[in-house]
Design a protein around this motif. Structure first.
Motif, PDB file in Angstrom:
ATOM      1  N   ALA A 747       0.846  -1.186   0.000  1.00 56.04           N
ATOM      2  CA  ALA A 747       0.000   0.000   0.000  1.00 56.04           C
ATOM      3  C   ALA A 747       0.884   1.238   0.000  1.00 56.04           C
ATOM      4  CB  ALA A 747      -0.931   0.016   1.214  1.00 56.04           C
ATOM      5  N   THR A 748       0.333   2.339  -0.547  1.00 52.41           N
ATOM      6  CA  THR A 748       1.019   3.629  -0.557  1.00 52.41           C
ATOM      7  C   THR A 748       0.091   4.661   0.057  1.00 52.41           C
ATOM      8  OG1 THR A 748       2.255   3.047  -2.552  1.00 52.41           O
ATOM      9  CG2 THR A 748       2.149   5.377  -1.969  1.00 52.41           C
ATOM     10  N   LEU A 749       0.615   5.411   1.042  1.00 54.84           N
ATOM     11  CA  LEU A 749      -0.178   6.397   1.786  1.00 54.84           C
ATOM     12  C   LEU A 749       0.337   7.797   1.477  1.00 54.84           C
ATOM     13  CD1 LEU A 749      -2.404   6.675   4.038  1.00 54.84           C
ATOM     14  CD2 LEU A 749      -0.482   6.793   5.660  1.00 54.84           C
ATOM     15  N   ASN A 750      -0.569   8.671   1.027  1.00 57.88           N
ATOM     16  CA  ASN A 750      -0.234  10.089   0.898  1.00 57.88           C
ATOM     17  C   ASN A 750      -0.321  10.747   2.268  1.00 57.88           C
ATOM     18  OD1 ASN A 750       0.205  10.166  -1.897  1.00 57.88           O
ATOM     19  ND2 ASN A 750      -1.979  10.414  -2.319  1.00 57.88           N
ATOM     20  N   ILE A 751       0.734  11.498   2.638  1.00 57.36           N
ATOM     21  CA  ILE A 751       0.760  12.182   3.929  1.00 57.36           C
ATOM     22  C   ILE A 751       0.601  13.678   3.692  1.00 57.36           C
ATOM     23  CG2 ILE A 751       2.131  12.607   6.013  1.00 57.36           C
ATOM     24  CD1 ILE A 751       3.571   9.981   5.467  1.00 57.36           C
ATOM     25  N   LYS A 752      -0.198  14.308   4.529  1.00 58.38           N
ATOM     26  CA  LYS A 752      -0.461  15.738   4.373  1.00 58.38           C
ATOM     27  C   LYS A 752       0.839  16.525   4.391  1.00 58.38           C
ATOM     28  CE  LYS A 752      -3.201  19.541   6.280  1.00 58.38           C
ATOM     29  NZ  LYS A 752      -4.161  19.957   7.329  1.00 58.38           N
ATOM     30  N   GLY A 753       0.988  17.441   3.415  1.00 63.11           N
ATOM     31  CA  GLY A 753       2.196  18.241   3.308  1.00 63.11           C
ATOM     32  C   GLY A 753       1.878  19.637   2.816  1.00 63.11           C
ATOM     33  N   LEU A 754       2.925  20.394   2.482  1.00 61.21           N
ATOM     34  CA  LEU A 754       2.743  21.771   2.059  1.00 61.21           C
ATOM     35  C   LEU A 754       1.907  21.874   0.783  1.00 61.21           C
ATOM     36  CD1 LEU A 754       6.382  23.058   2.704  1.00 61.21           C
ATOM     37  CD2 LEU A 754       4.372  23.418   4.143  1.00 61.21           C
ATOM     38  N   LEU A 761      -5.235   7.121   1.501  1.00 60.95           N
ATOM     39  CA  LEU A 761      -4.653   5.966   0.819  1.00 60.95           C
ATOM     40  C   LEU A 761      -4.556   6.255  -0.683  1.00 60.95           C
ATOM     41  CD1 LEU A 761      -3.644   3.038   1.196  1.00 60.95           C
ATOM     42  CD2 LEU A 761      -5.990   2.278   0.752  1.00 60.95           C
ATOM     43  N   LYS A 762      -3.370   6.168  -1.221  1.00 65.26           N
ATOM     44  CA  LYS A 762      -3.160   6.420  -2.645  1.00 65.26           C
ATOM     45  C   LYS A 762      -3.376   5.167  -3.464  1.00 65.26           C
ATOM     46  CE  LYS A 762       0.339   7.923  -5.973  1.00 65.26           C
ATOM     47  NZ  LYS A 762       1.744   8.383  -6.149  1.00 65.26           N
ATOM     48  N   SER A 763      -2.815   4.022  -3.032  1.00 62.34           N
ATOM     49  CA  SER A 763      -2.971   2.766  -3.762  1.00 62.34           C
ATOM     50  C   SER A 763      -2.719   1.606  -2.822  1.00 62.34           C
ATOM     51  CB  SER A 763      -2.012   2.697  -4.957  1.00 62.34           C
ATOM     52  OG  SER A 763      -0.670   2.697  -4.521  1.00 62.34           O
ATOM     53  N   ALA A 764      -3.236   0.429  -3.214  1.00 63.67           N
ATOM     54  CA  ALA A 764      -3.016  -0.798  -2.449  1.00 63.67           C
ATOM     55  C   ALA A 764      -3.267  -1.982  -3.375  1.00 63.67           C
ATOM     56  CB  ALA A 764      -3.946  -0.864  -1.237  1.00 63.67           C
ATOM     57  N   VAL A 782      -6.325  -8.230  -6.235  1.00 65.32           N
ATOM     58  CA  VAL A 782      -7.178  -7.105  -5.847  1.00 65.32           C
ATOM     59  C   VAL A 782      -6.287  -5.867  -5.785  1.00 65.32           C
ATOM     60  CG1 VAL A 782      -8.765  -6.197  -4.124  1.00 65.32           C
ATOM     61  CG2 VAL A 782      -8.620  -8.673  -4.485  1.00 65.32           C
ATOM     62  N   SER A 783      -6.736  -4.772  -6.420  1.00 65.02           N
ATOM     63  CA  SER A 783      -5.956  -3.539  -6.389  1.00 65.02           C
ATOM     64  C   SER A 783      -6.883  -2.346  -6.171  1.00 65.02           C
ATOM     65  CB  SER A 783      -5.160  -3.357  -7.687  1.00 65.02           C
ATOM     66  OG  SER A 783      -6.031  -3.254  -8.802  1.00 65.02           O
ATOM     67  N   TYR A 784      -6.335  -1.302  -5.540  1.00 66.16           N
ATOM     68  CA  TYR A 784      -7.093  -0.091  -5.235  1.00 66.16           C
ATOM     69  C   TYR A 784      -6.275   1.120  -5.657  1.00 66.16           C
ATOM     70  CZ  TYR A 784      -8.692   3.907  -2.515  1.00 66.16           C
ATOM     71  OH  TYR A 784      -9.097   5.156  -2.143  1.00 66.16           O
ATOM     72  N   LEU A 785      -6.957   2.168  -6.173  1.00 68.29           N
ATOM     73  CA  LEU A 785      -6.298   3.402  -6.569  1.00 68.29           C
ATOM     74  C   LEU A 785      -7.194   4.574  -6.196  1.00 68.29           C
ATOM     75  CD1 LEU A 785      -3.983   4.876  -8.057  1.00 68.29           C
ATOM     76  CD2 LEU A 785      -5.340   4.638 -10.161  1.00 68.29           C
ATOM     77  N   GLY A 786      -6.630   5.536  -5.469  1.00 61.60           N
ATOM     78  CA  GLY A 786      -7.361   6.741  -5.100  1.00 61.60           C
ATOM     79  C   GLY A 786      -6.693   7.973  -5.683  1.00 61.60           C
ATOM     80  N   GLU A 787      -7.483   8.862  -6.340  1.00 65.11           N
ATOM     81  CA  GLU A 787      -6.918  10.025  -7.017  1.00 65.11           C
ATOM     82  C   GLU A 787      -7.773  11.258  -6.751  1.00 65.11           C
ATOM     83  OE1 GLU A 787      -4.940   8.542 -11.101  1.00 65.11           O
ATOM     84  OE2 GLU A 787      -7.103   8.142 -10.967  1.00 65.11           O
ATOM     85  N   TRP A 788      -7.104  12.414  -6.584  1.00 63.50           N
ATOM     86  CA  TRP A 788      -7.761  13.719  -6.478  1.00 63.50           C
ATOM     87  C   TRP A 788      -7.583  14.458  -7.781  1.00 63.50           C
ATOM     88  CZ3 TRP A 788     -10.687  15.258  -2.394  1.00 63.50           C
ATOM     89  CH2 TRP A 788     -10.558  14.537  -1.202  1.00 63.50           C
ATOM     90  N   ASP A 789      -8.519  15.361  -8.105  1.00 62.12           N
ATOM     91  CA  ASP A 789      -8.337  16.196  -9.288  1.00 62.12           C
ATOM     92  C   ASP A 789      -7.324  17.287  -8.976  1.00 62.12           C
ATOM     93  OD1 ASP A 789      -9.653  17.950  -7.658  1.00 62.12           O
ATOM     94  OD2 ASP A 789     -11.492  18.057  -8.853  1.00 62.12           O
ATOM     95  N   ALA A 790      -7.078  18.181  -9.960  1.00 65.37           N
ATOM     96  CA  ALA A 790      -6.003  19.169  -9.821  1.00 65.37           C
ATOM     97  C   ALA A 790      -6.212  20.067  -8.606  1.00 65.37           C
ATOM     98  CB  ALA A 790      -5.905  20.011 -11.098  1.00 65.37           C
ATOM     99  N   GLY A 791      -7.442  20.402  -8.289  1.00 64.20           N
ATOM    100  CA  GLY A 791      -7.694  21.281  -7.147  1.00 64.20           C
ATOM    101  C   GLY A 791      -7.953  20.545  -5.854  1.00 64.20           C
ATOM    102  N   GLU A 792      -7.833  19.225  -5.862  1.00 68.05           N
ATOM    103  CA  GLU A 792      -8.089  18.366  -4.705  1.00 68.05           C
ATOM    104  C   GLU A 792      -9.479  18.617  -4.128  1.00 68.05           C
ATOM    105  OE1 GLU A 792      -5.130  17.567  -1.822  1.00 68.05           O
ATOM    106  OE2 GLU A 792      -3.456  18.106  -3.133  1.00 68.05           O
TER     107      GLU A 792
END
Length: 895
Positions: A747-754, A761-764, A782-792
């Motif tokens: 799994a890959t986790l996005n952590i809050k930053g600047l 969760l970004k992917s798993a 089994v795979s998972y993907l999470g994405e935000w648009d340009a403005g989140e």
């Protein structure tokens, strides 16, 4: 026993009983030598081996019998009683498998590697054959009164399916051909076939397909293997298209063995392919490929021949390339005759693609090299009539058009001569010549001559002269053998001197007789002075004809025990010239300074490397390294491992590498520490330059590996802003393979930053299989993907199952599962937008498999899609569809 074995081998060697075949006596208990006088007065010599059993190895074959009698005169082995003859068969894919021939009173002819016997069993990886009598010759086995089945390995009685035949021919690793065949189901005769070809490498399955298509309408496809004889067989492909201009398509793929004597294979393919709907007529395709060897004209290994011809209207209409070759080798020479032509079946017999050269024909005569005194002469002659692209550099060839035809004779040879005038001198002379002569009154010649003389006066003191002369001239009418005009003529001198044991000098100069004085190459001189622990090297390059120095380089080294120092640099004198366009000022090369230290126990090592620009008077880079390898019991005690019963000091390893580049203002480095299966790595980079867009920006990354697990942190940095990390991520991964479990997850986790507003969760992924018990298993990806648009502002979540399968088995016979029920569910992708499900619907696929070892059946059904399929698999090959259907195509079959 060893004495007997040695004596047996000695007897075999003395009597020469196998000549070219290599025989090893693996096991024997008793030896007898016996002479038998026949009625005609002739004497037969016998060697008799007795054991329990006797085991012989003949090349790659193994013989086992209780009694072996060898008739020296007849060159025949007789295996008394029940015996086995095990050989290695090469399969179509290049692998080998064992074939066991077991029978009563087998006879082995060592001259032709033939075998005869009665009441035989033949077993391979895929098939069992029984027979009343057998006759084996190289490449094939004949069986009379035979029974064969691929189900014998399953261990059931009776066999699910089998065949009987009056006569069978087995071609190991390829096919079994049977005549007067009865097909048995559970050992009960069901129907009769006059002949049957059973492919041992699963090459030609029989297939019948009926379906419907929007463009072609109703379609029928049939693949029908056929047999003419044991050496002549193939497959007939018939296709029917309801809506095409020509509704019937036919393809014949035929193989013919030994049609022209022995050891040859011919393959023929003819295809009449109807053009698609909307076009009229058919495409014609044919291929002919013949290869073989024929003993003839006293050639050492016979004549190798090949012939290929092909036509494919789908790419080039009615264009037929034809190629043929015959070659052979004799004691004094070898000969090759080649032919290549490209024919237009309609109009122009001269047609060929731009890059193709027709050879009509070409004959190569290559005598063996001969040596007279010290001279070796190796000639070759090639004669041919050619038609090909014109040489664009030849005016007369250009006037003839884009293509030209001519006769060519090409003669080439090499001459070599070696001589030692005295014990310390060597002289080698070589000459090569190639001449091409054409019926267009043109010629092209290439010639090269080299002579090398060297003399060694003493250790480290020698002189070498190297003379070369070569030229090419003339013109050729063709592009494929064009020659460019050239001439080279040089003399090189190399001198090596060693005035003292720790000093050596070398100098080298080449003179090019084809160039002017101011165009001559430069000479070099090198001085090496090595009084331990110091080493000094200087190399100087100068154009002595122009009295102009070009470059000098040098290095200074100190190597003493644990400390080493190296300093090196160079200077380019440039090219002073009144013309500003040619003027090049002199300049220094970088100054390299390397210092390193290694501890006496070799546990610690450090080094420092500095690079300095002498011209600009500024540093280029600074690099520092440190490393440690060895035990650290203090750390072991800190971690508590010293209290383990099986504790032994572990080896720790740590390395630190730091580099600063003054030109790019980039500071980077790596720290690595490890102990057994644990490894920790940190990397960093930071820009300290004046660029306001990049200064104080970089990255800090860390990774921890523990066996099959790792965790990795990636942190892009911006020290200009409070908070430092811009878009950090944390990635974890784990894999495990044990009995019944094969698991890979991560799994890959996005952590809050600047520059990243959320921690999410970004992917798993989860891949693998798990047999919960003997009758229940879970497999899938089994795979998972999470994405935000340009403005989140909007988030899309995607879950993919490809597929998730639940498998259940019912009923077992020995170790073989009988019924396997597989529910392949959720074989699709699901999406959510801002937490709301957007589809698609649940779509399971249900499978029912019946496994009988030598055949399996499959029933597959997808209720939501409305598709179904029933298929059969013979000999564990690919499934053949019997019937299938879908809403789009309707019912198709049988196959």
């Amino acid at each position: 026993m060893r004495v007997l074995r040695f004596f047996i081998v000695f007897i075999m060697v003395v009597f020469g009983w196998a000549q070219a075949r290599t025989i090893e006596i693996v096991q024997a208990g008793q030896l007898e030598l016996r002479n038998v006088t026949l009625d005609d007065g002739s004497v037969q010599e016998y060697i008799i081996l007795i054991g329990t059993p006797v085991e012989l190895k003949i090349d790659d074959s193994v013989i086992r019998a209780n009694r072996v009698e060898y008739n020296k005169s007849a060159r025949e082995l007789r295996l008394i009683g029940r015996a086995k003859y095990i050989t290695q068969n090469k399969n179509a894919d290049g692998t080998t498998t064992d074939q066991t021939l077991e029978g009563e009173d087998l006879k082995v002819n060592l001259e032709i590697e033939g075998v005869e016997g009665e009441d035989v069993f033949i077993t391979t990886q895929n098939i069992l054959v029984k027979g009343d009598a057998v006759q084996r010759i190289p490449g094939q086995i004949g069986v009379q009164g035979g029974y064969f089945t691929p189900c014998a390995r399953c261990g059931r009685t009776p066999n699910d399916y089998a065949f009987t035949a009056s006569t069978m021919w087995i071609y190991p690793g390829n096919r079994l051909v049977a005549y007067d065949v009865k097909v048995l189901i559970a050992d009960t005769p069901v129907f009769y076939l006059p002949a049957l070809v059973f492919m041992l490498n699963k090459e030609r399955p029989t297939k019948l397909e009926i379906g419907q298509d929007e463009k072609d309408g109703w379609t029928v496809g049939a693949d029908l293997p056929y047999l003419i004889s044991a050496d002549s067989f193939g497959t007939l492909y018939v296709d029917y298209y309801q809506n095409r201009d020509v509704p019937l398509g036919i393809k014949i793929d035929h193989t013919l063995y030994n049609a022209f004597g022995q050891q040859n294979t011919s393959k023929f393919q003819v295809l009449m392919d109807p053009k698609p709907v909307g076009s009229q007529g058919v495409y014609w395709v044919f291929n002919v490929d013949v290869k073989g060897n024929q003993p003839a004209l006293a050639a050492k290994s016979g004549l190798d021949y090949s012939f290929t011809a092909s036509r494919d209207d789908r790419s080039s209409f009615n264009i037929i390339p034809v190629q043929a070759e015959v070659k052979g080798e004799w004691e004094a020479f070898s000969v090759r005759v080649g032919y290549f032509n490209v024919i237009d079946g309609d109009t122009d017999p001269q047609v060929a693609l731009p890059y193709q050269t027709r050879k009509l024909p070409e004959v190569e005569f290559d005598p063996k090299s001969v040596k007279v005194f010290r001279v070796t002469y190796d000639p070759k002659l090639i004669l041919g009539y050619y038609e090909g692209p014109s040489n664009p550099l030849n005016p007369s060839a250009r006037r003839a058009g884009e293509r030209i035809a001519a006769f060519r004779a090409m003669y080439s040879h090499t001459l070599s001569w070696s001589w030692k005038p005295w014990s310390t001198a060597d002289l080698n002379i070589n000459q090569s010549f190639t001449g091409q002569y054409f019926s267009t009154d043109e010629r092209a010649v290439e010639q090269n001559f080299t002579a090398n003389f060297s003399n060694t006066f003493s250790a480290g003191n020698s002189i070498s002269l190297n003379y070369t002369f070569g030229y090419s001239e003339g013109e050729t009418p063709f592009t494929f053998d064009s020659v460019f005009k050239r001439k080279n003529h040089t003399l090189g001198v190399t001198v090596n001197l060693q005035p003292a044991p720790e000093m050596s000098l070398s100098a080298q100069q080449t003179i090019d007789f084809e160039k002017k004085r101011d165009e001559q190459p430069s000479g070099t001189a090198t001085l090496n002075y090595n009084p331990k622990p110091i080493s000094i090297s200087v190399t100087y390059r100068e154009n002595v004809f122009k009295h102009q120095p070009e470059a000098i380089s040098g290095s200074f080294n100190i190597n003493q025990d644990t400390l080493s120092l190296r300093v090196s640099t160079s200077y380019d004198y440039g090219n002073p010239d009144p013309d500003p366009a040619k003027n090049r000022p002199g300049k220094f090369g970088p100054l390299y300074t390397d210092v390193s230290y290694t501890s006496p126990d070799r546990f610690y090592a450090t080094s420092l490397k500095h690079v300095y620009d002498l011209d600009k008077q500024q540093a280029i880079s600074l690099q520092a390294n440190a490393s440690f390898t060895g035990p650290l019991e203090g750390l072991d005690e800190l971690f508590g491992v010293t209290r383990w019963e099986d504790y032994t000091p572990s080896t720790y390893s740590a390395t630190l590498e730091e580099l600063y580049n003054y030109q790019s203002s980039l500071w980077s480095g790596t720290l690595t520490a490890s102990r057994e299966q644990v490894k920790f790595t940190v990397t960093h980079s930071l820009n300290t330059g004046a660029d306001v867009n990049q200064i104080w920006k970089g990255s800090l990354n860390a990774r921890l590996d523990i066996g099959n697990f790792y965790a990795a942190f990636a942190g892009p940095l911006d020290l200009n802003r409070r908070g430092f990390f811009t878009r950090p991520t944390l990635e974890v991964s784990y894999s495990q393979s044990v009995s019944g479990i094969d698991l890979r997850t991560g799994a890959t986790l996005n952590i809050k930053g600047l520059d990243q507003q959320h921690t999410d969760l970004k992917s798993a992924y989860l891949n693998g299989q798990w047999w919960v018990s003997d009758f229940l298993g879970v497999q899938g990806n089994v795979s998972y993907l999470g994405e935000w648009d340009a403005g989140e502002k909007n988030r899309t979540d995607t879950l993919t199952l490809n597929p998730l399968t639940i498998t259940t088995t019912f009923g077992r016979e020995g170790n073989e599962p009988q019924w396997i029920f597989s529910a392949s569910v959720l074989q699709q992708t699901y999406k959510w937008t801002n937490g709301e499900y957007t589809g698609p619907q649940f779509d399971p696929t249900l499978k029912l498999v019946y496994n009988r070892c030598c055949w399996t059946s499959l029933l597959e059904w997808s209720p939501n899609k409305g598709t179904f399929r029933f298929a059969v698999n013979l000999m564990q090959g690919n499934y053949m569809d019997i019937i299938k259907g879908s809403p789009e195509t309707g019912i198709q079959g049988p196959f």
